[in-house]
Design a protein around this motif. Structure first.
Motif, PDB file in Angstrom:
ATOM      1  N   GLU A  76      56.374  19.987  69.356  1.00 27.19           N
ATOM      2  CA  GLU A  76      57.585  19.183  69.184  1.00 27.19           C
ATOM      3  C   GLU A  76      57.980  19.235  67.720  1.00 27.19           C
ATOM      4  OE1 GLU A  76      59.279  14.594  69.439  1.00 27.19           O
ATOM      5  OE2 GLU A  76      57.152  15.002  69.787  1.00 27.19           O
ATOM      6  N   LEU A  77      59.133  19.818  67.429  1.00 20.59           N
ATOM      7  CA  LEU A  77      59.609  19.924  66.053  1.00 20.59           C
ATOM      8  C   LEU A  77      60.213  18.597  65.610  1.00 20.59           C
ATOM      9  CD1 LEU A  77      60.170  21.741  63.573  1.00 20.59           C
ATOM     10  CD2 LEU A  77      62.380  22.286  64.630  1.00 20.59           C
ATOM     11  N   LEU A  78      59.698  18.075  64.504  1.00 17.56           N
ATOM     12  CA  LEU A  78      60.197  16.810  63.973  1.00 17.56           C
ATOM     13  C   LEU A  78      61.201  17.025  62.845  1.00 17.56           C
ATOM     14  CD1 LEU A  78      56.828  14.813  63.822  1.00 17.56           C
ATOM     15  CD2 LEU A  78      58.514  14.883  65.682  1.00 17.56           C
ATOM     16  N   ASP A  79      60.923  18.019  61.987  1.00 23.07           N
ATOM     17  CA  ASP A  79      61.804  18.233  60.839  1.00 23.07           C
ATOM     18  C   ASP A  79      61.544  19.611  60.241  1.00 23.07           C
ATOM     19  OD1 ASP A  79      63.746  17.666  58.974  1.00 23.07           O
ATOM     20  OD2 ASP A  79      62.439  16.494  57.659  1.00 23.07           O
ATOM     21  N   THR A  80      62.588  20.217  59.708  1.00 25.82           N
ATOM     22  CA  THR A  80      62.474  21.463  58.949  1.00 25.82           C
ATOM     23  C   THR A  80      63.117  21.237  57.589  1.00 25.82           C
ATOM     24  OG1 THR A  80      62.599  22.819  60.954  1.00 25.82           O
ATOM     25  CG2 THR A  80      63.011  23.924  58.863  1.00 25.82           C
ATOM     26  N   LEU A  81      62.361  21.453  56.520  1.00 27.82           N
ATOM     27  CA  LEU A  81      62.871  21.242  55.168  1.00 27.82           C
ATOM     28  C   LEU A  81      63.669  22.451  54.691  1.00 27.82           C
ATOM     29  CD1 LEU A  81      59.817  19.517  53.454  1.00 27.82           C
ATOM     30  CD2 LEU A  81      61.624  18.520  54.888  1.00 27.82           C
ATOM     31  N   ASP A  82      64.409  22.254  53.617  1.00 26.48           N
ATOM     32  CA  ASP A  82      65.247  23.327  53.079  1.00 26.48           C
ATOM     33  C   ASP A  82      64.429  24.540  52.663  1.00 26.48           C
ATOM     34  OD1 ASP A  82      67.459  21.768  53.484  1.00 26.48           O
ATOM     35  OD2 ASP A  82      67.573  21.045  51.406  1.00 26.48           O
ATOM     36  N   ASP A  83      63.171  24.324  52.237  1.00 25.58           N
ATOM     37  CA  ASP A  83      62.345  25.447  51.795  1.00 25.58           C
ATOM     38  C   ASP A  83      61.615  26.134  52.948  1.00 25.58           C
ATOM     39  OD1 ASP A  83      60.305  23.674  52.433  1.00 25.58           O
ATOM     40  OD2 ASP A  83      59.733  23.269  50.362  1.00 25.58           O
ATOM     41  N   GLY A  84      61.861  25.679  54.174  1.00 27.68           N
ATOM     42  CA  GLY A  84      61.283  26.343  55.336  1.00 27.68           C
ATOM     43  C   GLY A  84      60.081  25.636  55.934  1.00 27.68           C
ATOM     44  N   ARG A  85      59.524  24.670  55.212  1.00 30.03           N
ATOM     45  CA  ARG A  85      58.377  23.940  55.773  1.00 30.03           C
ATOM     46  C   ARG A  85      58.785  23.184  57.035  1.00 30.03           C
ATOM     47  NH1 ARG A  85      56.326  20.220  51.181  1.00 30.03           N
ATOM     48  NH2 ARG A  85      58.429  20.581  50.349  1.00 30.03           N
ATOM     49  N   MET A  86      57.827  23.075  57.958  1.00 30.81           N
ATOM     50  CA  MET A  86      58.109  22.458  59.249  1.00 30.81           C
ATOM     51  C   MET A  86      57.111  21.339  59.523  1.00 30.81           C
ATOM     52  SD  MET A  86      58.636  26.078  61.286  1.00 30.81           S
ATOM     53  CE  MET A  86      59.483  25.411  62.727  1.00 30.81           C
ATOM     54  N   TYR A  87      57.596  20.259  60.095  1.00 32.02           N
ATOM     55  CA  TYR A  87      56.750  19.143  60.503  1.00 32.02           C
ATOM     56  C   TYR A  87      56.854  19.007  62.020  1.00 32.02           C
ATOM     57  CZ  TYR A  87      56.192  17.817  55.627  1.00 32.02           C
ATOM     58  OH  TYR A  87      55.874  17.815  54.295  1.00 32.02           O
ATOM     59  N   LEU A  88      55.678  18.970  62.660  1.00 31.92           N
ATOM     60  CA  LEU A  88      55.641  18.960  64.110  1.00 31.92           C
ATOM     61  C   LEU A  88      54.604  17.982  64.644  1.00 31.92           C
ATOM     62  CD1 LEU A  88      55.417  22.328  63.153  1.00 31.92           C
ATOM     63  CD2 LEU A  88      56.532  22.408  65.385  1.00 31.92           C
ATOM     64  N   GLN A  89      54.700  17.704  65.930  1.00 28.70           N
ATOM     65  CA  GLN A  89      53.630  17.071  66.680  1.00 28.70           C
ATOM     66  C   GLN A  89      53.218  18.065  67.770  1.00 28.70           C
ATOM     67  OE1 GLN A  89      51.851  14.317  66.577  1.00 28.70           O
ATOM     68  NE2 GLN A  89      52.922  12.961  65.169  1.00 28.70           N
ATOM     69  N   ILE A  90      51.911  18.305  67.868  1.00 30.53           N
ATOM     70  CA  ILE A  90      51.410  19.131  68.952  1.00 30.53           C
ATOM     71  C   ILE A  90      50.828  18.188  69.997  1.00 30.53           C
ATOM     72  CG2 ILE A  90      49.970  21.090  69.583  1.00 30.53           C
ATOM     73  CD1 ILE A  90      52.121  21.636  67.403  1.00 30.53           C
ATOM     74  N   HIS A  91      51.422  18.175  71.174  1.00 29.90           N
ATOM     75  CA  HIS A  91      50.993  17.275  72.239  1.00 29.90           C
ATOM     76  C   HIS A  91      49.920  17.991  73.068  1.00 29.90           C
ATOM     77  CE1 HIS A  91      54.136  14.439  71.197  1.00 29.90           C
ATOM     78  NE2 HIS A  91      54.990  15.447  71.155  1.00 29.90           N
ATOM     79  N   ILE A  92      48.681  17.627  72.793  1.00 33.08           N
ATOM     80  CA  ILE A  92      47.543  18.342  73.348  1.00 33.08           C
ATOM     81  C   ILE A  92      47.396  18.041  74.845  1.00 33.08           C
ATOM     82  CG2 ILE A  92      45.066  18.724  73.165  1.00 33.08           C
ATOM     83  CD1 ILE A  92      46.689  19.704  70.746  1.00 33.08           C
ATOM     84  N   GLU A  93      47.304  19.108  75.643  1.00 32.30           N
ATOM     85  CA  GLU A  93      47.277  18.955  77.097  1.00 32.30           C
ATOM     86  C   GLU A  93      45.920  19.282  77.713  1.00 32.30           C
ATOM     87  OE1 GLU A  93      50.372  21.487  78.527  1.00 32.30           O
ATOM     88  OE2 GLU A  93      51.921  20.559  77.270  1.00 32.30           O
ATOM     89  N   SER A  94      45.315  20.400  77.315  1.00 31.10           N
ATOM     90  CA  SER A  94      44.125  20.884  78.011  1.00 31.10           C
ATOM     91  C   SER A  94      43.209  21.630  77.065  1.00 31.10           C
ATOM     92  CB  SER A  94      44.522  21.824  79.163  1.00 31.10           C
ATOM     93  OG  SER A  94      45.390  21.193  80.059  1.00 31.10           O
TER      94      SER A  94
END
Length: 217
Positions: free
Chosen positions: A90-108
């Motif tokens: 799940e993408l939460l945010d992408t910064l101008d310099d390309g960095r990405m903040y996410l949540q990984i929803h663990i299933e199995s």
């Protein structure tokens, strides 16, 4: 007999000292080019992404460690543990310099079987890991273990009102015992080697028995 139909392709993100359990979420900050590519591919295709504890370093980073270099080049490469958990990005945010903040929803949980892609990031065909079936008497024993673990956790965290409020809520007291045997590790700060050992267990009774023994030390 061909078992390849039972295998799932999963992108692997090896992170030292990071062990995830089904039913939990893992916050991820991505800056290396190969892993930004990996995340974008997973978001576009719906492919699972695994967070894997590591066995050893395969190659050291040659950069100075600055953020600018990290954004432009790949850093240290690790060999992932062969058993890990995976889920959807799940993408939460992408910064101008390309960095990405996410949540990984663990299933199995999965075990790596065969590497089918090495560059720019690893993709393995993986086999789903499931718990052994429970019989009726197991379910009773598991429920009792859940109560004992919660009681012990409440006893050793008595100085934290926040933790007491969380663990004493119906979210945890009424949680399904099998789910509890995974998700409780999302709120505990245990050594990664211990968590990896627990992750590889295929019985909720074994997981909670081990945890209770550890808490009683």
């Amino acid at each position: 007999m061909d078992n390849t139909a039972d295998l799932t392709p999963i992108a692997i993100f090896p992170i030292p000292n990071s062990v995830c359990f089904p039913g939990t979420s893992f916050p991820l900050h991505v800056f290396e080019p190969r892993y930004r590519t990996m995340v974008k591919d997973c978001l576009n295709s719906g492919q699972l992404l695994a967070i894997a504890h590591t066995e050893k370093v395969l190659s050291e980073s040659k950069s100075s460690g600055s953020l600018q270099e990290a954004l432009q080049s790949n850093q240290t490469t690790y060999k992932p543990c062969s058993i890990f958990s995976a889920g959807r990005c799940e993408l939460l945010d992408t910064l101008d310099d390309g960095r990405m903040y996410l949540q990984i929803h663990i299933e199995s949980r999965f075990t790596a079987v065969n590497e089918i892609q090495t560059l720019p990031y690893s993709v393995f065909e993986c086999q789903l890991i499931e718990d052994k079936p429970l019989i009726e008497s197991d379910k009773v024993a598991l429920s009792l273990l859940q109560q004992k673990v919660l009681k012990r956790l409440l006893a050793i965290t008595s100085d934290s009102a926040e933790v007491q409020s969380i663990l004493g809520s119906s979210t945890w007291t009424d949680k399904d015992s099998v789910a509890f045997s995974f998700e409780i590790f999302g709120v505990l700060q245990l050594d990664a080697s211990i968590q990896q050992k627990i992750l590889e267990m295929t019985s909720p009774i074994e997981r909670l028995t081990y945890l209770l023994h550890f808490l009683n030390k």
